[in-house]
Write an enzyme that holds these catalytic residues in place. Structure first.
Site: not given
Length: 204
Positions: A122, A189, A192
């Site tokens: 929006h 983030k 692995r």
């Protein structure tokens, strides 16, 4: 020029069409659209299933596609009002998920519970105008094949999740996720990454 394009270019016809398709200020289509239009405009793939308690805010002027042997579980919401929603084969949209287009989801994808994917934002930049009246923007979300998204995650507009990636539960994904990685956190983030040489998922 198609009928759809003519309607889009004529404000009066556009307002009338939207009124006939759904009540004013509502996202859910009218009953006659759900019963008599959508089943023919948006056919489901073989063996696919939409549970009875799913909310299908699906309109005929944008694409909705559900692939073969895929399931949309109870209490999920699917909305294609601002962009296409395309779901591949053998994919599960979990309980309480919200999918707002434009979103493309690949094959063999697993979504856990209470996940939100919204390709819609929006507008808010003009403080003199209520946010509900400001223009919306869209950016495509793409979830590639073989992904797993954990419960209570949020995938924001414009994000691409690469093949065989995993999004840990509760993550907020604001940037693209590389293939064969695990991401976690807010913002998410990489924690692995799959090492093709060792055949192991290694911490980053």
């Amino acid at each position: 020029m198609s009928i759809k394009e003519k309607i889009k270019q004529h404000p009066g016809l556009k307002r009338l069409s939207l009124y006939l398709l759904m009540p004013e200020n509502q996202a859910r289509p009218r009953t006659w659209v759900r019963w008599f239009i959508n089943p023919f405009v948006h056919p489901k793939g073989k063996g696919s299933l939409i549970r009875r308690r799913t909310r299908m805010d699906v309109l005929p002027f944008n694409t909705f596609r559900l692939g073969r042997y895929s399931t949309i579980e109870d209490f999920a919401t699917i909305n294609n009002g601002m962009g296409a929603v395309i779901i591949g084969d053998n994919t599960r949209i979990g309980i309480g998920n919200v999918v707002i287009g434009p979103v493309t989801i690949g094959n063999n994808v697993i979504f856990a519970q209470n996940i939100v994917l919204s390709g819609l934002n929006h507008g808010y930049t003009d403080p003199e105008v209520p946010i509900s009246l400001q223009p919306c923007s869209t950016a495509q979300i793409i979830v590639e094949d073989d992904c797993w998204v954990g419960a209570n995650s949020v995938i924001t507009a414009g994000v691409r999740i690469g093949k065989h990636a995993v999004v840990a539960g509760g993550s907020v994904v604001t940037k693209d996720v590389p293939p064969y990685t695990v991401v976690a956190g807010n913002p998410a983030k990489v924690i692995r990454r799959y090492n093709t040489t060792t055949g192991q998922w290694e911490r980053v």
